[in-house]
Design an enzyme around this catalytic site. Structure first.
Site, PDB file in Angstrom:
ATOM      1  N   GLU A  44     -30.120  47.184 -38.744  1.00  0.00           N
ATOM      2  CA  GLU A  44     -28.995  47.875 -38.098  1.00  0.00           C
ATOM      3  C   GLU A  44     -27.937  48.142 -39.154  1.00  0.00           C
ATOM      4  O   GLU A  44     -27.654  47.278 -39.998  1.00  0.00           O
ATOM      5  CB  GLU A  44     -28.425  47.000 -36.974  1.00  0.00           C
ATOM      6  CG  GLU A  44     -27.189  47.581 -36.300  1.00  0.00           C
ATOM      7  CD  GLU A  44     -26.712  46.713 -35.142  1.00  0.00           C
ATOM      8  OE1 GLU A  44     -27.564  46.052 -34.499  1.00  0.00           O
ATOM      9  OE2 GLU A  44     -25.499  46.675 -34.878  1.00  0.00           O
ATOM     10  N   GLU A  47     -17.063  50.174 -36.600  1.00  0.00           N
ATOM     11  CA  GLU A  47     -16.790  49.624 -35.278  1.00  0.00           C
ATOM     12  C   GLU A  47     -15.332  49.183 -35.263  1.00  0.00           C
ATOM     13  O   GLU A  47     -14.785  48.799 -36.302  1.00  0.00           O
ATOM     14  CB  GLU A  47     -17.657  48.403 -34.981  1.00  0.00           C
ATOM     15  CG  GLU A  47     -19.139  48.660 -34.983  1.00  0.00           C
ATOM     16  CD  GLU A  47     -19.918  47.405 -34.665  1.00  0.00           C
ATOM     17  OE1 GLU A  47     -20.189  47.173 -33.479  1.00  0.00           O
ATOM     18  OE2 GLU A  47     -20.247  46.648 -35.600  1.00  0.00           O
TER      19      GLU A  47
END
Length: 278
Positions: A158, A163
């Protein structure tokens, strides 16, 4: 966007990145946050979507599909992802809107993906976007290995390009991979910014090269993670194709729940997404 404990190999501000880090990473890019993408750049891209189209239209199915449903998504999240125009749509002004909503305590949002449509092996993936703020808000631009359905997570790998948690004060970027002993490891930069930074459009990007993943915002490198720097128990699984995702999660183990101060609806607004190879 799966969260466990956070391990960071670099921490920087947008003003001060160490000379050693810059020397190890790729040269800073042109700041596309304040410039339009040229016709040449569009032609050279593996993917370029500027989200032109009529208001309330869905994003281009040539590039995008939807992950839908609830169940917490591995993080104890509160939202149900839908493909409804109330949660994901073009705004008629050249933007994609991904909107989290609170309908009487039932949270809905959207998660779009290029899985099965386009992916990045080596090169750059970037998105110019504004991100929502508020307690419990968790917007993200990220990537997953195209072998996810075969090997599962975290063996797929990932890459979290950006974020935010509540949208205030910090940008998080990371790679997440498997340990030989089981479980996952995480590493990447946390970047300090003003609380209002995410209210404006910025270009968030990642560059993939053999044995290296480099992160940046606008024209600034924020950090890099390398295969050579991993401990023996941490496996490098990033030298393969990855597909893109954009979403706004609500609540969950990492940000915690929304509260009475959280503004709804809360939207990620994306100006464009571009993928280029070496």
């Amino acid at each position: 966007m799966s969260r466990r404990s956070w391990v960071r190999v670099a921490r920087a501000s947008l003003i001060g990145v160490s000379a050693v880090l810059i020397a190890q990473a790729a040269a800073p890019p042109t700041d596309l946050a304040v410039q339009s993408v040229s016709s040449y750049q569009k032609q050279q891209a593996l993917m370029f979507d500027d989200f032109n189209g009529p208001a309330w239209a869905p994003p281009n199915p040539q590039w995008w599909s939807y992950d839908t449903g609830g169940g917490g998504w591995g993080n104890g999240e509160s939202q149900t992802y839908t493909s409804a125009p109330s949660n994901v749509r073009l705004d008629g002004a050249g933007h994609l809107v991904i909107e989290a909503r609170n309908d009487g305590g039932e949270y809905t949002s959207a998660r779009v993906t290029t899985q099965g449509r386009t992916s990045l092996l080596y090169g750059r993936a970037e998105a110019r976007a504004k991100l929502p703020r508020g307690s419990g808000m968790h917007p993200a631009f990220w990537l997953l290995g195209t072998d996810l359905g075969v090997v599962g997570w975290p063996d797929s790998g990932e890459i979290d390009v950006v974020e935010t948690i509540g949208g205030a004060g910090q940008l998080y970027s990371s790679v997440i991979g498997p340990r030989t002993s089981g479980g996952d490891w995480q590493a990447g930069p946390t970047t300090d910014v003003a609380n209002t930074f995410v209210d404006d459009f910025h270009t968030y990007w990642v560059e993939k090269a053999p044995g290296r993943v480099t992160f940046g915002v606008d024209g600034q490198i924020t950090g890099a993670v390398t295969a050579a720097g991993l401990p023996p128990d941490e496996r490098w699984v990033f030298d393969k194709p990855f597909f893109l995702l954009l979403n706004v999660a609500v609540g969950g183990e990492w940000p915690g729940p929304p509260d009475s101060s959280t503004p709804f609806p809360a939207a990620m607004v994306v100006d464009w997404v571009r993928v280029t190879d070496d």
